[in-house]
Motif scaffolding. Sequence first.
Motif, mmCIF file in Angstrom:
data_model
loop_
_atom_site.group_PDB
_atom_site.id
_atom_site.type_symbol
_atom_site.label_atom_id
_atom_site.label_comp_id
_atom_site.label_asym_id
_atom_site.label_seq_id
_atom_site.Cartn_x
_atom_site.Cartn_y
_atom_site.Cartn_z
ATOM 1 N N UNK A 343 2.632 -2.116 3.499
ATOM 2 C CA UNK A 343 3.666 -2.967 4.070
ATOM 3 C C UNK A 343 4.042 -4.139 3.173
ATOM 4 N N UNK A 344 5.285 -4.134 2.712
ATOM 5 C CA UNK A 344 5.873 -5.314 2.090
ATOM 6 C C UNK A 344 5.171 -5.774 0.817
ATOM 7 N N UNK A 345 4.706 -4.837 0.001
ATOM 8 C CA UNK A 345 4.180 -5.216 -1.309
ATOM 9 C C UNK A 345 4.310 -4.054 -2.276
ATOM 10 N N UNK A 346 5.068 -4.213 -3.328
ATOM 11 C CA UNK A 346 5.231 -3.141 -4.301
ATOM 12 C C UNK A 346 3.983 -3.019 -5.178
ATOM 13 N N UNK A 347 3.462 -4.152 -5.648
ATOM 14 C CA UNK A 347 2.325 -4.135 -6.571
ATOM 15 C C UNK A 347 1.102 -3.465 -5.953
ATOM 16 N N UNK A 348 0.690 -3.922 -4.787
ATOM 17 C CA UNK A 348 -0.529 -3.385 -4.184
ATOM 18 C C UNK A 348 -0.320 -1.960 -3.665
ATOM 19 N N UNK A 349 0.914 -1.649 -3.234
ATOM 20 C CA UNK A 349 1.181 -0.297 -2.749
ATOM 21 C C UNK A 349 1.068 0.711 -3.892
ATOM 22 N N UNK A 350 1.665 0.387 -5.032
ATOM 23 C CA UNK A 350 1.588 1.327 -6.154
ATOM 24 C C UNK A 350 0.148 1.412 -6.662
ATOM 25 N N UNK A 351 -0.541 0.275 -6.763
ATOM 26 C CA UNK A 351 -1.928 0.290 -7.236
ATOM 27 C C UNK A 351 -2.792 1.141 -6.306
ATOM 28 N N UNK A 352 -2.569 1.047 -5.015
ATOM 29 C CA UNK A 352 -3.344 1.861 -4.073
ATOM 30 C C UNK A 352 -2.900 3.315 -4.143
ATOM 31 N N UNK A 353 -1.596 3.533 -4.159
ATOM 32 C CA UNK A 353 -1.070 4.896 -4.248
ATOM 33 C C UNK A 353 -1.640 5.641 -5.453
ATOM 34 N N UNK A 354 -1.774 4.952 -6.569
ATOM 35 C CA UNK A 354 -2.302 5.583 -7.787
ATOM 36 C C UNK A 354 -3.733 6.077 -7.621
ATOM 37 N N UNK A 355 -4.437 5.533 -6.673
ATOM 38 C CA UNK A 355 -5.845 5.917 -6.476
ATOM 39 C C UNK A 355 -6.030 6.894 -5.325
ATOM 40 N N UNK A 356 -4.943 7.275 -4.653
ATOM 41 C CA UNK A 356 -5.042 8.090 -3.437
ATOM 42 C C UNK A 356 -4.911 9.578 -3.725
ATOM 43 N N UNK A 357 -5.678 10.374 -3.013
ATOM 44 C CA UNK A 357 -5.481 11.810 -3.039
ATOM 45 C C UNK A 357 -4.210 12.141 -2.250
ATOM 46 N N UNK A 358 -3.533 13.201 -2.680
ATOM 47 C CA UNK A 358 -2.245 13.544 -2.065
ATOM 48 C C UNK A 358 -2.387 14.001 -0.617
ATOM 49 N N UNK A 359 -3.590 14.237 -0.141
ATOM 50 C CA UNK A 359 -3.700 14.687 1.244
ATOM 51 C C UNK A 359 -3.802 13.531 2.250
ATOM 52 N N UNK A 360 -3.859 12.302 1.739
ATOM 53 C CA UNK A 360 -3.937 11.150 2.643
ATOM 54 C C UNK A 360 -2.531 10.812 3.156
ATOM 55 N N UNK A 361 -2.398 10.721 4.455
ATOM 56 C CA UNK A 361 -1.111 10.389 5.060
ATOM 57 C C UNK A 361 -0.716 8.969 4.665
ATOM 58 N N UNK A 362 0.465 8.819 4.131
ATOM 59 C CA UNK A 362 0.842 7.540 3.555
ATOM 60 C C UNK A 362 2.228 7.134 4.043
ATOM 61 N N UNK A 363 2.301 5.928 4.592
ATOM 62 C CA UNK A 363 3.586 5.403 5.072
ATOM 63 C C UNK A 363 3.842 4.073 4.378
ATOM 64 N N UNK A 364 5.041 3.908 3.869
ATOM 65 C CA UNK A 364 5.394 2.667 3.180
ATOM 66 C C UNK A 364 6.517 1.985 3.944
ATOM 67 N N UNK A 365 6.257 0.770 4.387
ATOM 68 C CA UNK A 365 7.246 -0.005 5.148
ATOM 69 C C UNK A 365 7.734 -1.151 4.262
ATOM 70 N N UNK A 366 9.018 -1.168 3.965
ATOM 71 C CA UNK A 366 9.539 -2.210 3.081
ATOM 72 C C UNK A 366 11.027 -2.407 3.353
ATOM 73 N N UNK A 367 11.506 -3.616 3.169
ATOM 74 C CA UNK A 367 12.938 -3.893 3.343
ATOM 75 C C UNK A 367 13.714 -3.370 2.140
ATOM 76 N N UNK A 368 13.007 -3.154 1.027
ATOM 77 C CA UNK A 368 13.653 -2.747 -0.218
ATOM 78 C C UNK A 368 13.390 -1.267 -0.494
ATOM 79 N N UNK A 369 14.424 -0.414 -0.417
ATOM 80 C CA UNK A 369 14.188 1.016 -0.631
ATOM 81 C C UNK A 369 13.593 1.322 -2.008
#
Lengths: 403, 403, 403, 403
Positions: A343-369
Motif C-alpha cells: 500500500x502506497x509505497x513504490x520502493x518497499x513494494x518493489x523490494x518486497x516483490x523482488x523477494x516473493x515467490x510467484x505463488x504468493x497472492x499479491x495486491x498493490x494499492x496505490x493512487x499512481x498506476x
Amino acid sequence: MKAMREIELKGHIIDSQILTKVFDRIMDMNGEFEVLTFDIGKRKTDSSYARLMVGGKDDEHVDQIISELHRLGARLPEMEDVELAPAPADRVIPKGFYSTTNHPTHVRHKNEWLGVENIEMDCLVVVEDTRALCKPLAMIKKGDHVAIGKKGIRVVPPERPRSRSIFEFMGGGTSSERPSETLISQIAEEIKKIKKKGGKIAVVAGPAIIHTGAAPSLAKMVKKGYVDVLLAGNALAVHDIEYDLYGTSLGMNIKNAELVSEGHKNHIYAISEIIQAGSIAKAVEQKIIKGGIMYECVKKNIPFVLAGSIRDDGPLPDVITDAMAAQDAIRVAIKDVDMVLMMATMLHSIATGNRLSSHVKTICIDINPATVTKLMDRGTAQVIGIVTDVGTFLPMLAEKLLE
Amino acid sequence: MKAMREIELKGHIIDSQILTKVFDRIMDMNGEFEVLTFDIGKRKTDSSYARLMVGGKDDEHVDQIISELHRLGARLPEMEDVELAPAPADRVIPKGFYSTTNHPTHVRHKNEWLGVENIEMDCLVVVEDTRALCKPLAMIKKGDHVAIGKKGIRVVPPERPRSRSIFEFMGGGTSSERPSETLISQIAEEIKKIKKKGGKIAVVAGPAIIHTGAAPSLAKMVKKGYVDVLLAGNALAVHDIEYDLYGTSLGMNIKNAELVSEGHKNHIYAISEIIQAGSIAKAVEQKIIKGGIMYECVKKNIPFVLAGSIRDDGPLPDVITDAMAAQDAIRVAIKDVDMVLMMATMLHSIATGNRLSSHVKTICIDINPATVTKLMDRGTAQVIGIVTDVGTFLPMLAEKLLE
Amino acid sequence: MKAMREIELKGHIIDSQILTKVFDRIMDMNGEFEVLTFDIGKRKTDSSYARLMVGGKDDEHVDQIISELHRLGARLPEMEDVELAPAPADRVIPKGFYSTTNHPTHVRHKNEWLGVENIEMDCLVVVEDTRALCKPLAMIKKGDHVAIGKKGIRVVPPERPRSRSIFEFMGGGTSSERPSETLISQIAEEIKKIKKKGGKIAVVAGPAIIHTGAAPSLAKMVKKGYVDVLLAGNALAVHDIEYDLYGTSLGMNIKNAELVSEGHKNHIYAISEIIQAGSIAKAVEQKIIKGGIMYECVKKNIPFVLAGSIRDDGPLPDVITDAMAAQDAIRVAIKDVDMVLMMATMLHSIATGNRLSSHVKTICIDINPATVTKLMDRGTAQVIGIVTDVGTFLPMLAEKLLE
Amino acid sequence: MKAMREIELKGHIIDSQILTKVFDRIMDMNGEFEVLTFDIGKRKTDSSYARLMVGGKDDEHVDQIISELHRLGARLPEMEDVELAPAPADRVIPKGFYSTTNHPTHVRHKNEWLGVENIEMDCLVVVEDTRALCKPLAMIKKGDHVAIGKKGIRVVPPERPRSRSIFEFMGGGTSSERPSETLISQIAEEIKKIKKKGGKIAVVAGPAIIHTGAAPSLAKMVKKGYVDVLLAGNALAVHDIEYDLYGTSLGMNIKNAELVSEGHKNHIYAISEIIQAGSIAKAVEQKIIKGGIMYECVKKNIPFVLAGSIRDDGPLPDVITDAMAAQDAIRVAIKDVDMVLMMATMLHSIATGNRLSSHVKTICIDINPATVTKLMDRGTAQVIGIVTDVGTFLPMLAEKLLE
C-alpha cells in the motif's frame, strides 16, 4: 535447421498461456518447432501434455532458445542431473550460472529432485548435500556449488486459478474503471479466507497511510489479527508515532487538515523521544506511545521490518540502515506468507516483490498506476493492482473486515 | 524611461498576491515602477491602497504593460468611459478588442459603471444601452458595440477568503498527502452551508462514477436535494441507465465485478430503449427507468445538460450533439451557481470551468492529478483539487451529507 | 489582543511573496497585525522595509505566530543572542529546539552574526565557539550547544531572480505545454554560463537513463566537463556497465530494442565482473569497462556517490549500503554546487533535494509529474520541473551543449 | 452438463492466444469443454485446427457461452445463414442483435459469405441484397435487415505478426523503459515501408504539438508526403494558425518560451481572421496563413477533419460542430488507412480508435500512460503506446524520416 532438441510441457499449459509463450519465444528467436505429441486436457480439470522438437541454426542457437523456454516451464525429457560449478570467489559467479525465476523450482541432484528453498528472482541456486538453496549474489561464497546451464532444473510457473476470485478475474491487471467498493469487499473476503485457514498476511506500507488519515484503520487491522508481518520504512513509523504523540502527520492535524504551529518539528521530536526510550517497543512499555500501528504491532508481537533509505530523517533506532541487512530481514519476514498487501509505497513494494515467490497472492494499492506497472515490469507478474486512494480504501477495508 | 502612466490598486492587494503579481509583471516586461502612495491596511480587515507610476521605453511599451496589469486588477485613475468599436462582421472582432478574464468586471459607460453580465474568460464585452454583456466570439453580431483597449474597465480579482475553510487552506492546490476523510467531511460541511443559505450546487460528472460503483451515492445526493444542476455527457447517462436496467456498466456486473454474458451489448440496448421511449424523462414516465442518477434528476425536476462528444455511442435523444449549442446550454445551467463539484471528467470539467466566474467555489475530484493541473493552466485558478478515487469518495461524501 | 510583539522584514519582500506569506500566516493562525512602518522599494532594484506589530490572545499565541513568521524571513528587531541548550544525550534534542529551513541562515552569538554552515532543512543548529553548524539529528552528540527558540536567528529566503532566465519564468512550476526544444536550449545556456564562471554542476541520475538509450549522451556530457559530481544508485551504474559490456540494459539490446537471449543474466554478470575486479575504477584500469557514464567519471576523476537501496541486486563494491553513510556522502558531494540536474529518479532526487540549500539552482527532469510535485511538497521549493522523456531529452541537451 | 454444442477454431490459434482466451472464457462462465479434434500447426507457418464440444447447464447457458466464444473467432461448424430481423424503428434495434467487434467479419447470406464493410466496434450488421454493412445505431433505419444471434457470422481476430517489427515486439504494451531513439527509428522505418507500398497514414493530433514547439516538424512531415489524412480538433488548428500569424501558442512565444504582451488574445484574433477569410483554405489562398501544419495540408490537398468539442473557442469555420457529423467525417477519412499515429490527444485518439478495424497499425504517442491504457480498455487492443514528450519525439521522428 541444423540442430534440434526435444522439450516437454505439462499442466494447464493452454489457459495459463504457457504454450502461447513457448511458441512466441521460439519465433521471437528465429527458431523453428514441430509438435511431436499433443495430448490436450479434455476437460477443464485435466492437464495437457506436449512434446515439441525445437530447431535452430546450430547447437548454440538451440541452446539459447531452450534456455529461454526453460524459464517458461519447459523441460528437457532426458533425465539428467543439474550441472554444478564452484563459485571462483566470494560474490563472484561461475560462467553460465543459472539465474532464477520467481517460480517454484526443482533441481535434480544425484537422481533426486530437490525443491529450491526460498525461491526469488535473479538469484543463484546452490546445492549443499541434499538441499538446494536460492542465494542472492551477495551471499555466494567461494566454492559454493552453483547450478549452471539448465539441465536437471524444472520451473513450475503459476497456473490460472481454477476457482473464481479477485485473483482470477483481475489477473495481471489494474482496477481502472471497476467498482471500488465491490473490489474492497472481495479483498476482505480473501483476507478472511486466508486467516481462517491459518495463513499469513504481510502488509507493505508507505507513510501516505498516515498522511491520508488511514492509520487508525490499519492499526485496527493489526489489533484484530489481520496482519502477520509489517514491512515499511522509517517514515511510516515516524509519522505513525508523530500522529499518536501529537495528532499530526507532516505537521498537519489529521482531524481538521490544518497545519499546526511548530508542527514541522513534530516528526523530529517523535524520533528523539524514541531514541531516548531506546526503541519502539520500549517506548510502548514506557507508555510514551499509546496507540497507532506500531503500538498494535508491539502489543500483538507482530514482527516488523523498518528498512532504511537515504531520504530518512533520524532514523528511529529500530530502522535497519544497511540496505543488504534490510533485504535479508525482509526475506526472513515474508517466508511462508500467503498474501501480501502493498500500500502506497513504490520502493518497499518493489523490494518486497523482488523477494516473493510467484505463488504468493499479491495486491498493490496505490493512487499512481505507475507503481503497479513497475512492479509487473520488474517481474512481480502475479500482482493485481487497485488504483485508489489509500485514505478512503483502508477505512472501507477495515469496516468490511470487522463488520 | 521615456513614457509613464499612473495606476492604482485597492483591496487586500498584499495577501491576495495582487501587488506581487503587479510587480512581477512589470519586471517580466522590462518595465519600471515607482510607488507614489502606499496606504497599507493596518489590520486584517482593512484594505490597502497603492498608486504606482509605471514606466516603459515608449508609449506603446507602457500601454502593453498597463494592459497586462489591468487584468490583475489595476485601474487607471483617470475617469474615462470605455471605448467601443463596432464588430465589422458576424463573429469578427474589431482590432484592440478587450478580452475578458473570469473575474467580476465593470465597464464605465456614459459616466456609469455597469457590471458585465455572465462574465467568463476569453470573451468580449458588448455594451447595449445600459447593459454590458459578456459574449463569446461565436455570438458577436455585425455592429455590436465591442469594448476595446482597457480604459473604463475594472477587474476585481478574487481575494483570499478571510474565513477558515477548505477553500482557504487548500487555495489553488491539490490534496496530495492530506487526510482524505477529513477533507470529505469539510466538503460536506460546505455543501450543507450553501444549501442552508439557499445556494445552488452544480455537479459535473464523468462515467467513471458508474463504472466505479458510485452511482447510488450520487443518485441519493440528487434525491436529497444536494444537486441543483447536472452537467455530463452521453456516457454518464447511458451507463447510469444501463446499470438501472441491467445491473451492469461497460458490461460488468457492479455488484460482483464480473463480466456478464453479452454484457457488452447492454449499453446499446439501453440507448435503444430510450430512443424508443422518446427521451429520458419519458422513459421514467413509462417506468422503463426505475432508479439511478438520471431517474432522480427527472423526479426532482433537476435540470441536466448532456453534451455530445465524438466518442459517443448512440447517442441518447437528450444529448445536445452540437458543441456550440451544448456550450450555450452549459452557460444557462451554471448561471447563479455557488459551487461546482467536478468529478472524474477532464473534458466536461474544463468546458464548465471555462464558462465559470472566478468567484464560484470549485472542487475537482479526480484520480488523475493532471486533470486539476490542466484546469488551473486553462484559467480556472480558483479550483481546489482532491486526488482520490471517485468510487470510494462518493459513498463517503453521501454518508457524511446524510448522517 | 492581549499580547503583541514587533517584527521587521527587509528585501524584495513584495515580489518574492514574503510579505504575502507573512500576512497569510498571521491570519491562518488567528492572529492580528498592524503595519507600523512600510518603506516600499521605489524602483525594482530597491529593497523594501516593513515593521509590523503582531498580536495574539496571549504570549504563547504570539510566540507561536512569530516562530512561523521567522521561517519566512521575519526578524525580531531586538538585538539578542541566540539561546542555546545542551543536547541531553546523543541523538536526543533539547525541548524547543530550532528546526532549520533550507534557506541561508545566520545566528547571533556573543554579539556576532555567524553564518550557519552547510544549511539543510529539518536539522538543528549547533554552535561551537565561533562557528554555527547545521547538524542532522543523527549527528547530535550529548552536550552539543543546540539553538532553541528563534531569538538571534535570521533566515534569508530566496528572492525572485532579477534577471530573465528559465529559473525566473518557470519559477516553481512544471513544463506542461511549454516548448520542449526551447527549454532544453535554455538549460544548455544556463549550464554553459555556470561552467564559464567556474561553477559546479551535480547530476542526480536514475537507471531509466540507460534503459531509454540516453547513456551515451550523459557519458559525453561527463567527458566534456559539464558534470562535476554524479549522484546515483546501484542500478544506474550496473546498467551502464551492463550496456558497456554487453550492449544491453535490463537484457534489452539498446540498439534494436530486442530482448537478447539470456540477457536477463547480464546485469548479474556485470556486477560479478566488477566485484572480481575490486571496484569500478579498477575495472576501468583493467580495461574491463571501456566506455559509458561510469567510465568517463573514472577517467575524468569526477566524484560519484552510489547510494544503496533495498531494491538493489549485488550490489557493486562501490555502493554505500548504509543509508546514513550514503546521506553523509551526498552532503559532502553537493557542497558548493551551483546547479543540480535531477533526472528520472524520485528516490535520489528527494534525498538530494533534502540536503540542498534553497539558493542552488535545481532542475528536475522526469516523465512523471508526481516526482516534481513530491520534491516541492518535501520542501525543495526552488525546483523547476521539466516533464519529458529522458531518452529524447538527454540527446537533445548533449547536442545543444556540444554544438 | 445438460446441453452442448460444437465449435471450431482455425488459424494461429495458439500463439495468437485465441485458444487460451476460448478456454478462459468457458471457465469464467462456468461451462465445460471437451476437445474433440486438435490438429496443431506443426511448424510456425502452419495453422492449427480445433473442434471443441462446449457444455453448459441448459441450452440458454450454452448459447451465452457460444456467443462470447464467437467474438473470439470460434465458428459453429454447421453451415447456416445469418439470421436477420427488421429494425422496429429508426435508431431502434431488434432484440438479440449482433454487436460487432472491430475484427474483420463475414456473414453468410443466401449461401454466400459477405465481408462486412467498414467494420468498427459496437455497431450492427445490416444486410442489403448482396452487401453486408457495418452501421452504428444512429444510422439504423426502420426496416433495416439487422443481423441477430451469431449463426452464419465469422470473426477473424488479428494474428500475431510473423515478421519482426515494432508491432510484434511491443504487442499491446507501452514503451516504459525502452530506448526512445531506437523506437523512433523503427517507427520511421514502418512509415517509410508503408509509403513505399503506396499505403495511407493518418495522423491524429492534439494541440500540445503546437505548445511544445513540434509544429514545424509535423508540418514538414505533411509537406514531404508522410501524412495522408489529419484528424484533429479546433484547438490544434487554432494554435497552429496562431503560431504562424504571431509566433505564439497559448500566448507564449515558442522561440523563447516567454509570455507575449497581450498574447492571450492571439488565439481569438487568429480565429477571427479565418472567419473573415471564410475558411482555412481561403486564408491560405489570401496569403493570410503562410506556413504551418494546416497550410501544408491545404497546399498538398491533404484532407483534414476538425471535430468540434465543448471546450472550443470560436470555433474556426472548418470545424464540424455536430458530434455525429464529425464521427461520420472521421469514418470517411480513415477508410483504407494502413497506419494511424495518435499524438497527444485522448479525446480524438479514442474517437478514432473506436472507428478503426483491428488490422490497422496503430501507435499512440503521449506523455500520459493513461491515454494508452484507456485506448486499450476501450477496445483498440492493437495499439502500441510510446510514452514520451511529443515536443522532443516529433523533431526526432521528422529528422529520421527526412535523413
